[in-house]
Scaffold this active site. Structure first.
Site, PDB file in Angstrom:
ATOM      1  CB  SER A   1     -72.563 -27.187  15.420  1.00 38.00           C
ATOM      2  OG  SER A   1     -71.506 -27.801  16.097  1.00 38.00           O
TER       3      SER A   1
ATOM      4  CG  ASN B   1     -75.095 -29.110   8.645  1.00 37.27           C
ATOM      5  OD1 ASN B   1     -74.974 -29.093   7.423  1.00 37.27           O
ATOM      6  ND2 ASN B   1     -75.058 -30.228   9.346  1.00 37.27           N
ATOM      7  CE1 TYR B   2     -78.680 -25.169  12.471  1.00 38.57           C
ATOM      8  CE2 TYR B   2     -77.552 -27.237  12.888  1.00 38.57           C
ATOM      9  CZ  TYR B   2     -78.708 -26.536  12.619  1.00 38.57           C
ATOM     10  OH  TYR B   2     -79.889 -27.204  12.495  1.00 38.57           O
ATOM     11  CG  LEU B   3     -70.607 -23.460  14.236  1.00 36.20           C
ATOM     12  CD1 LEU B   3     -69.490 -24.182  14.942  1.00 36.20           C
ATOM     13  CD2 LEU B   3     -71.259 -22.436  15.151  1.00 36.20           C
TER      14      LEU B   3
END
Length: 751
Positions: free
Chosen positions: A705, A708-710
């Site tokens: 995360s 790639n996501y935060l």
DNA sequence: TCGAATACTTAGAAACCGGCCT
DNA sequence: AGGCCGGTTTCTAAGTATTCGA
């Protein structure tokens, strides 16, 4: 505060443990909340610096156009849906008019053309707002600031963990580090300050040396033998090489699986001579242990090489990296992510992959397509070889590609994550997610409305979207049966993957999910859902049996087409990014105690990160050494505690003495004991925090995360706000990848 | 008008490496 | 000095999303 308004909304929507009644009331308040939010945002911009302000103004301009488009879309939509919605009122529960379930792929529902699909890539969201500013002074000023910072940091480190070196050595090391950092910083391409290229164009000039091929096969020495049926059997090189792949993996669980063994054996036989094929007919009669032992000894040998040898090898490696590991892209040297061609071996598919164990063939220059500038120095293929093709396509980012033989998929050589090409895309991704924030209330309202649509596909779409939004499920593309492991995402869920409980553990309308997702990682979750969702699920499952699609009238292109019509650039995966980032921001706000020490703050950060990882179901196998390392940590803590007791005793003694007679010496002793006590206390606290963190992290992977996501700007801002050095949160790779965010986010960044 | 192909992001496992402890 | 441990880096599989072309 602005944040609270937003997070509160989110919280209620998310926290499944909360009473659902409360949630239902929510939408009514939402638009109100949003307006307030926006107003606050405006106010906020008042004390932002110029750059920020300019950005803001620009943003608003864009927002306006977007809203206009939105409004237009909505109007158009009403034309279509409006009639339906009237009907809906009395047809809501009339399921009879809904279509019968269909089998996907056979009777595919015709995809409805979106009314006004906003297309033409040219319109794609322009994200940089400040890059058009000339701002040269600003830039150099920024650089100066950077330099100052760089000089400061190592000193802090010095205080943090003093090393057992001489002062000179330490200083020299620090100086070197500073120099290196400065050089790096100076060499960094600050692409985020430049203008974006016209759409579709990824580069204007690209030059590279081509990929590095796997080293050729190194045959076994004569004394290492393969045995068949107890007798030594001399294999010819092609078969020997493939046997070696298997022998290498002997103590891996893969080699015990039937599918793996069968696939391997089949492919191995293809590499055999007629004679070999005639003799070797049964894998269980093959004995690879001698080969295995030999390989192990060899790798041991490699590890035990002398320092000089290691250094030499390292240098040689460095040379290769220097030559092949970088490319020249529009005047800038950029690092390549994977410049080495994948060596041959046995295919290691994840989970229950039908092709596991198959032979991954050696890739030759004749398999490689090279992509570079026409006017660049075209890479030379290895002597005696030629490339499959050389092309000059500047609408793609890859430097080389080939087709892998196991699944027939394309593989690419592309740039490192810290490159412009990757960074710009990443930035754009977070900007789209941030844009979703302004549309999400509307979208949620829309799909709730659609729960009652009289059209089956719209209802299915709505429920799927609800899952994607609420549970951060992946889209779930269709995949070819029998070609890959049986895994699913949202749209490809089948009836056996969910169970419905009208009531469970005191909660109503509970859905139990149990399926294998990406990488065959299990997703298991029990979630109370809205009543309408529950009723719809019951309906979707009617007259279906195991193996049937839950959403038989839905697929990802349909879903994405719909999303595209709700917001430009919106696709299913944006919800994951959005919900991950907004959760981090909200959790950070909730968990960070301004009074806490730095280690405690870091624990809070990790906990916030963990909340996201759990949401996204990012798991890992518990490290093999987990229990051991945990025990070690506990022992360490115990030791420190004993030490603390001792120091306490000493302190008491010193105090007593100091009370009796007052001397300079005694006072000093007292002081030093006090300090010692404080130090141990801090150490213990630090260790305990560490232990807690590790325990909670046993099966959860935070890195995915984080990577790639935060939105990195949330983390950067948090560090700035709470004076936590960024190094504690982001390692070198992350700092490199997110250089753009580190450069632009201030402590007041708000996702 | 789909299924296939393409290009790119996301993912966990394994290999590697460097600092710390004995 | 060597071995262990944990963080980092590498590796490549497995997704998503969109476009292509029979």
């Amino acid at each position: 505060m602005t944040q609270e308004t937003a997070t509160e909304d989110h919280d209620v929507f998310w926290d499944t443990s909360k009473d659902k009644q409360e949630k239902k009331k929510k939408p009514a308040r939402k638009s109100e909340g949003k307006a307030a939010k926006e107003k606050k945002n405006e106010e906020k911009s008042g004390h932002k610096n110029k750059k920020e302000k300019a950005k803001k103004a620009d943003n608003e301009k864009k927002e306006e156009t977007v809203n206009k488009e939105e409004a237009k879309k909505k109007k158009d939509k009403n034309k279509v849906n409006g009639g339906v919605s009237v009907k809906m009122e009395f047809e809501d529960e009339d399921f009879a008019s809904l279509e019968k379930p269909v089998k996907k792929g056979k009777k595919r529902v015709r995809m409805e053309e979106a009314e006004d699909t906003v297309k033409s890539k040219k319109k794609k969201i322009k994200i940089e707002d400040d890059k058009e500013e000339p701002g040269k002074e600003k830039r150099s000023k920024k650089l100066d600031e950077k330099k100052k910072k760089i000089k400061k940091e190592p000193k802090e480190e010095k205080v943090d963990k003093p090393k057992k070196k001489t002062k000179e050595e330490r200083d020299a090391a620090i100086a070197l580090k500073v120099k290196k950092k400065e050089e790096e910083e100076a060499a960094r391409w600050r692409w985020w300050e430049e203008e974006k290229y016209e759409d579709g164009v990824k580069w204007r000039f690209l030059e590279h040396k081509g990929p590095v091929f796997a080293p050729p096969y190194d045959p076994l020495p004569p004394h290492v033998k393969f045995y068949y049926d107890g007798k030594p059997f001399q294999l010819r090189l092609p078969a020997e090489e493939v046997a070696g792949f298997f022998a290498h993996m002997l103590d891996h669980e893969y080699t015990t699986r039937d599918v793996f063994r069968n696939n391997f054996f089949l492919d191995w036989r293809k590499e055999m001579t007629l004679e070999e094929k005639t003799v070797i007919t049964d894998l269980s009669k093959c004995d690879f242990t001698e080969m295995h032992t030999y390989f192990k000894a060899k790798s041991e040998e490699r590890k035990n090489r002398s320092k000089e040898e290691k250094l030499k090898l390292k240098e040689e490696n460095q040379k290769i990296v220097e030559e092949f590991g970088y490319c020249l892209l529009d005047h800038h040297k950029e690092k390549i992510g994977n410049f080495k061609i994948e060596p041959p071996g046995l295919f290691r598919g994840r989970g229950d992959h039908p092709k596991q164990g198959m032979l991954k063939k050696r890739i030759l220059p004749e398999d490689i397509i090279i992509n570079c500038s026409k006017e660049s120095k075209i890479p030379e293929p290895p002597a005696g070889h030629k490339w499959k093709e050389v092309r000059h396509d500047n609408t793609v980012t890859w430097l080389a590609s080939w087709t892998e033989n196991v699944q027939g998929l394309a593989k690419y050589i592309m740039l490192n994550a810290n490159s412009k090409l990757k960074g710009e895309k990443d930035w754009e991704k977070y900007e789209v997610a941030r844009k979703l924030k302004h549309h999400v209330d509307n979208i949620r309202k829309t799909y709730r409305d659609n729960f009652k649509s009289k059209e089956m596909k719209i209802r299915q779409r709505a429920v799927a979207l609800y899952f994607i939004d609420k549970l951060a499920l992946r889209a779930g593309n269709e995949k070819e049966e029998g070609e890959t492991a049986d895994t699913v995402g949202c749209c490809s869920l089948r009836v056996e993957h969910i169970k419905l409980y009208p009531e469970l553990d005191g909660e109503n309308h509970v859905v139990e999910f149990d399926f294998l997702g990406k990488d065959s990682i299990r997703y298991y979750n029990k979630v109370p859902v809205e009543k309408k969702v529950f009723k719809n699920l019951q309906l979707f499952m009617e007259n279906k049996q195991e193996g049937d699609d839950l959403f038989d009238r839905l697929n990802t292109p349909m879903l994405n087409k719909h999303l595209q019509s709700l917001m430009e650039g919106l696709t299913a995966k944006v919800f994951r990014t959005y919900n991950a980032s907004i959760t981090l921001q909200q959790q950070l706000e909730e968990l960070t105690d301004p009074e806490a020490t730095v280690p405690e703050k870091i624990l809070s950060y990790n906990r916030a990160n963990r909340a996201v990882a759990i949401l996204c179901n990012h798991q890992r196998a518990p490290p093999k050494t987990f229990d051991q390392s945990m025990a070690n940590l506990r022992t360490k803590i115990e030791a420190r505690k004993e030490q603390m007791a001792l120091v306490k005793k000493e302190l008491k003694e010193a105090k007593k003495q100091a009370n009796e007679s007052d001397s300079e010496k005694l006072r000093k002793l007292l002081e030093s004991k006090k300090k010692a006590l404080q130090r141990t206390e801090e150490q213990i606290m630090k260790l305990e925090v560490q232990a807690t963190d590790r325990e909670e992290n046993k099966q959860i992977a935070l890195s995915t995360s984080k990577l790639n996501y935060l939105d990195p700007r949330i983390s950067v801002a948090w560090c700035k706000k709470w004076n936590v050095s960024l190094e504690k949160i982001y390692n070198k790779t992350l700092r490199d990848k997110f250089a753009w965010a580190i450069d632009m986010a201030e402590s007041d960044f708000y996702f």
